[in-house]
Design a protein around this motif. Structure first.
Motif, short mmCIF file in Angstrom:
data_model
loop_
_atom_site.label_atom_id
_atom_site.label_comp_id
_atom_site.label_asym_id
_atom_site.label_seq_id
_atom_site.Cartn_x
_atom_site.Cartn_y
_atom_site.Cartn_z
N ASN A 69 60.69 21.33 45.01
CA ASN A 69 61.31 21.07 46.30
C ASN A 69 62.62 21.90 46.28
O ASN A 69 63.47 21.94 47.44
N ALA A 70 62.97 22.22 45.05
CA ALA A 70 64.35 22.81 45.03
C ALA A 70 64.54 23.96 45.81
O ALA A 70 63.77 24.84 45.56
N ALA A 71 65.56 24.20 46.59
CA ALA A 71 65.80 25.42 47.42
C ALA A 71 65.96 26.67 46.40
O ALA A 71 66.90 26.82 45.78
N GLN A 72 65.25 27.84 46.43
CA GLN A 72 65.56 28.88 45.91
C GLN A 72 66.55 29.64 46.63
O GLN A 72 66.40 30.14 47.75
N PRO A 73 67.67 30.00 45.82
CA PRO A 73 68.68 30.94 46.35
C PRO A 73 67.97 32.36 46.87
O PRO A 73 67.40 32.83 46.27
N GLU A 74 68.51 32.94 47.86
CA GLU A 74 68.22 34.14 48.68
C GLU A 74 68.84 35.29 47.67
O GLU A 74 69.93 35.30 47.26
N MET A 75 67.99 36.13 47.46
CA MET A 75 68.21 37.18 46.73
C MET A 75 69.23 38.18 47.29
O MET A 75 69.08 38.72 48.25
N PRO A 76 70.53 38.36 46.74
CA PRO A 76 71.57 39.14 47.41
C PRO A 76 71.18 40.65 47.25
O PRO A 76 70.30 41.12 46.57
N GLU A 77 72.09 41.32 48.16
CA GLU A 77 71.80 42.75 48.21
C GLU A 77 73.09 43.44 47.47
O GLU A 77 74.17 43.06 47.74
N PRO A 78 72.65 44.69 46.84
CA PRO A 78 73.87 45.49 46.26
C PRO A 78 74.90 46.06 47.44
O PRO A 78 74.46 46.23 48.60
N ASP A 79 75.97 45.67 47.27
CA ASP A 79 77.18 46.24 48.30
C ASP A 79 77.81 47.60 47.77
O ASP A 79 78.48 47.83 46.86
N LEU A 80 77.28 48.73 48.52
CA LEU A 80 77.66 50.04 48.06
C LEU A 80 78.59 50.71 48.94
O LEU A 80 78.89 51.79 48.90
N GLU A 81 79.13 49.85 49.92
CA GLU A 81 80.09 50.47 50.92
C GLU A 81 81.41 50.75 50.41
O GLU A 81 81.97 49.94 49.50
N GLY A 82 81.94 51.83 50.55
CA GLY A 82 83.16 52.23 50.20
C GLY A 82 83.18 52.98 48.73
O GLY A 82 84.32 53.30 48.18
N VAL A 83 82.06 53.22 48.13
CA VAL A 83 82.00 53.68 46.85
C VAL A 83 82.29 55.34 47.20
O VAL A 83 81.82 56.12 48.07
N PRO A 84 83.52 55.78 46.41
CA PRO A 84 83.72 57.36 46.65
C PRO A 84 83.19 58.21 46.16
O PRO A 84 81.97 58.25 45.45
N GLU A 85 82.93 59.44 46.68
CA GLU A 85 82.23 60.48 46.24
C GLU A 85 82.05 60.99 44.78
O GLU A 85 81.34 61.42 44.10
N VAL A 86 83.48 60.70 44.30
CA VAL A 86 83.57 60.87 42.99
C VAL A 86 84.12 59.67 42.33
O VAL A 86 85.40 59.15 42.69
N VAL A 87 83.44 58.89 41.67
CA VAL A 87 83.82 57.56 41.24
C VAL A 87 84.82 57.66 39.89
O VAL A 87 85.80 56.89 40.04
N ALA A 88 84.54 58.44 38.99
CA ALA A 88 85.50 58.81 38.03
C ALA A 88 85.53 60.17 37.51
O ALA A 88 84.61 60.99 37.87
N GLY B 213 72.33 29.81 39.19
CA GLY B 213 72.94 29.11 40.54
C GLY B 213 74.43 30.09 40.68
O GLY B 213 74.89 29.39 41.82
N GLN B 214 74.77 30.83 40.04
CA GLN B 214 76.12 31.27 40.19
C GLN B 214 76.05 32.76 41.03
O GLN B 214 75.19 33.24 41.33
N GLU B 215 77.37 32.80 41.69
CA GLU B 215 77.34 33.89 42.49
C GLU B 215 78.03 35.11 41.85
O GLU B 215 78.51 34.94 40.80
N ILE B 216 77.59 36.42 42.25
CA ILE B 216 77.98 37.70 41.55
C ILE B 216 79.16 38.20 42.20
O ILE B 216 79.29 38.45 43.38
N ASP B 217 80.08 38.32 41.34
CA ASP B 217 81.37 39.09 41.67
C ASP B 217 80.98 40.54 41.73
O ASP B 217 81.05 41.25 40.47
N GLN B 218 80.57 41.13 42.92
CA GLN B 218 80.39 42.47 42.78
C GLN B 218 81.49 43.65 42.64
O GLN B 218 81.35 44.85 42.00
N ASP B 219 82.81 43.27 42.94
CA ASP B 219 83.73 43.85 42.45
C ASP B 219 83.97 43.98 41.05
O ASP B 219 84.19 45.02 40.32
N GLN B 220 83.77 42.84 40.26
CA GLN B 220 83.90 42.98 38.88
C GLN B 220 82.87 43.57 38.35
O GLN B 220 83.03 44.50 37.41
N LEU B 221 81.64 43.62 38.82
CA LEU B 221 80.45 44.34 38.24
C LEU B 221 80.70 45.90 38.46
O LEU B 221 80.37 46.45 37.48
N LYS B 222 81.11 46.20 39.62
CA LYS B 222 81.36 47.74 39.78
C LYS B 222 82.43 48.40 38.86
O LYS B 222 82.12 49.36 38.24
#
Length: 256
Positions: A47-66, A97-106
């Protein structure tokens, strides 16, 4: 799945440490805690609610990352790698059950890709070479890790997913060269008996901290795994040191 795994780890385990917060110490912990996590996952009840799978946030990624000594990490290659990394992080987040810090992951991924470029450039600067035997051996290892019988099956599976054999061979050759570079930097990585016993005590302490009732196998039984983990830790430490030295001498800019 094979293609994503291969693209994400095309330069072998030596690069995992560059994007992992805990490095090799976590490798031993994860190896011993993962089965416990998998056993605990169903205990939340149906009966435990399954958290919804998040989507990757790719907004604002520059043309040249590095930029690494004049060589670019493009938006396309970053987004491809990030999507794979994010899927793994999302699955882990679902279980914990933890949230993803996408800025840190990027940022971690960008640092990892910079480290990858630096290692490849250094291998090329040293004019390291990959023999046919070394390439074949690495392909066989990749095949086994993906549950396939042979390198031919591995190449066929990648081909079916749109990855040309020439591209695969090029990446494997690069992997072999970088492995040589790291092996030279790490020197003798054979662990002493004292190091193995210390690693065993660490695993035991982690298991006790988790409150696991499962009995830990005897030292002699775990010794082969401990040897591999300690060896990997030494290689990871050598990799971190080498990348830091190359970055200090090089010209690196991250645009995230």
């Amino acid at each position: 799945m094979i293609k994503k795994w291969f693209l994400g780890l095309s330069l072998g385990t030596s690069l995992i440490v560059l994007s992992a917060c805990g490095g090799a110490d976590e490798s031993i912990e994860n190896e011993n805690t993962q089965p416990e996590t998998e056993q605990q996952a169903p205990s939340g009840g149906e009966n435990a609610a399954q958290p919804e799978m998040p989507e990757p946030d790719l907004e604002g990624v520059p043309e040249v990352v590095a930029e690494v000594n004049g060589e670019e990490v493009s938006k396309e290659e970053f987004e491809t790698a990030y999507t794979g990394q994010f899927q793994q992080a999302a699955m882990q987040a679902q279980m914990s059950g933890q949230e993803i810090d996408q800025d840190q992951l990027k940022n971690q991924l960008a640092e990892s890709m910079v480290g990858q470029k630096l290692l490849v450039q250094e291998a090329e600067n040293q004019e390291l070479t990959a023999s046919n035997e070394e390439v074949d051996e690495t392909l066989e290892q990749l095949a086994q890790q993906n549950g396939l019988e042979s390198k031919d099956e591995f190449l066929t599976a990648l081909s079916e997913q749109g990855m040309a054999e020439d591209e695969v061979m090029s990446q494997v050759e690069t992997q072999v060269k970088v492995d040589q570079l790291i092996a030279e930097a790490a020197g003798d990585t054979k662990p002493s008996n004292e190091e193995l016993k210390a690693a065993y005590e660490q695993v035991k302490a982690q298991q006790e901290q988790m409150g696991s009732e499962e009995e830990l196998p005897a030292f002699d039984e775990l010794k082969p795994e401990l040897e591999e983990q300690v060896k990997m830790q030494k290689e990871n430490e050598a990799t971190q040191t080498l990348v830091a030295e190359l970055r200090e001498k090089g010209d690196v800019t991250i645009n995230l």
